[in-house]
Design a protein around this motif. Structure first.
Motif, mmCIF file in Angstrom:
data_model
loop_
_atom_site.group_PDB
_atom_site.id
_atom_site.type_symbol
_atom_site.label_atom_id
_atom_site.label_comp_id
_atom_site.label_asym_id
_atom_site.label_seq_id
_atom_site.Cartn_x
_atom_site.Cartn_y
_atom_site.Cartn_z
ATOM 1 N N UNK A 141 -24.575 6.424 -58.176
ATOM 2 C CA UNK A 141 -25.418 7.412 -57.514
ATOM 3 C C UNK A 141 -24.878 7.678 -56.111
ATOM 4 N N UNK A 142 -24.721 8.959 -55.800
ATOM 5 C CA UNK A 142 -24.172 9.375 -54.515
ATOM 6 C C UNK A 142 -25.200 10.176 -53.732
ATOM 7 N N UNK A 143 -25.302 9.863 -52.457
ATOM 8 C CA UNK A 143 -26.082 10.682 -51.541
ATOM 9 C C UNK A 143 -25.169 11.784 -51.005
ATOM 10 N N UNK A 144 -25.730 12.975 -50.811
ATOM 11 C CA UNK A 144 -24.937 14.106 -50.337
ATOM 12 C C UNK A 144 -25.758 14.954 -49.376
ATOM 13 N N UNK A 145 -25.053 15.616 -48.461
ATOM 14 C CA UNK A 145 -25.721 16.451 -47.462
ATOM 15 C C UNK A 145 -25.179 17.864 -47.503
ATOM 16 N N UNK A 146 -26.092 18.819 -47.345
ATOM 17 C CA UNK A 146 -25.734 20.231 -47.374
ATOM 18 C C UNK A 146 -26.358 20.934 -46.168
ATOM 19 N N UNK A 147 -25.694 21.991 -45.679
ATOM 20 C CA UNK A 147 -26.243 22.792 -44.590
ATOM 21 C C UNK A 147 -27.172 23.886 -45.098
ATOM 22 N N UNK A 148 -27.367 23.987 -46.405
ATOM 23 C CA UNK A 148 -28.147 25.074 -46.994
ATOM 24 C C UNK A 148 -29.552 25.161 -46.396
ATOM 25 N N UNK A 149 -30.010 26.409 -46.222
ATOM 26 C CA UNK A 149 -31.378 26.664 -45.782
ATOM 27 C C UNK A 149 -32.045 27.629 -46.742
ATOM 28 N N UNK A 150 -33.365 27.485 -46.859
ATOM 29 C CA UNK A 150 -34.174 28.352 -47.709
ATOM 30 C C UNK A 150 -33.840 28.206 -49.183
ATOM 31 N N UNK A 151 -33.070 27.200 -49.520
ATOM 32 C CA UNK A 151 -32.784 26.912 -50.930
ATOM 33 C C UNK A 151 -32.288 25.490 -51.033
ATOM 34 N N UNK A 152 -32.372 24.939 -52.220
ATOM 35 C CA UNK A 152 -31.827 23.615 -52.474
ATOM 36 C C UNK A 152 -30.768 23.758 -53.558
#
Length: 125
Positions: A94-105
């Motif tokens: 299992x990997x944790x990940x980060x995104x800069x996305x806004x207003x959506x996942x």
């Protein structure tokens, strides 16, 4: 630079529970969405669940809906994945990940810019 540190993996029997943690640091705008992916041997990495820090919303893969829950501790900049009623098919790294996305996942791996080192979850039958 965003850093993600996972913990909480292990070996459990089918039907049991585990909680994974992902401690995030670095610019907040670079980690607005924190999510979990998993990769089983011989398979592609797939989306599991994610949490949008700015909107407070969540999203789950169909395979884990009703069994897994993702939630945050804002004071610790940590996102947790509570996994209940585990099945052998949940066995994966299992990997944790980060995104800069806004207003959506986002659910696509390409939309996530930062990754943790991974933690093994093994569910025996």
């Amino acid at each position: 630079q965003v850093q993600l540190v996972e913990s909480g993996g292990g070996l459990v029997q089918a039907g049991e529970s585990l909680r994974l943690s992902c401690a995030a640091s670095g610019p907040i705008f670079s980690r607005n969405v924190l999510g979990w992916f998993r990769q089983a041997p011989g398979k592609e990495r797939q989306f599991v669940a994610a949490f949008s820090w700015s909107e407070g919303t969540t999203r789950y893969a169909d395979s884990v809906k009703g069994r897994f829950a993702i939630f945050r501790d804002s004071a610790k900049s940590t996102v947790y994945l509570q996994m209940n009623i585990l099945k052998p098919d949940d066995t994966a790294v299992y990997y944790c990940a980060a995104s800069t996305a806004r207003w959506r996942i986002p659910e696509q791996r390409i939309d996530y810019d930062y990754w943790g080192q991974g933690t093994q979850v093994t569910v025996s039958s």
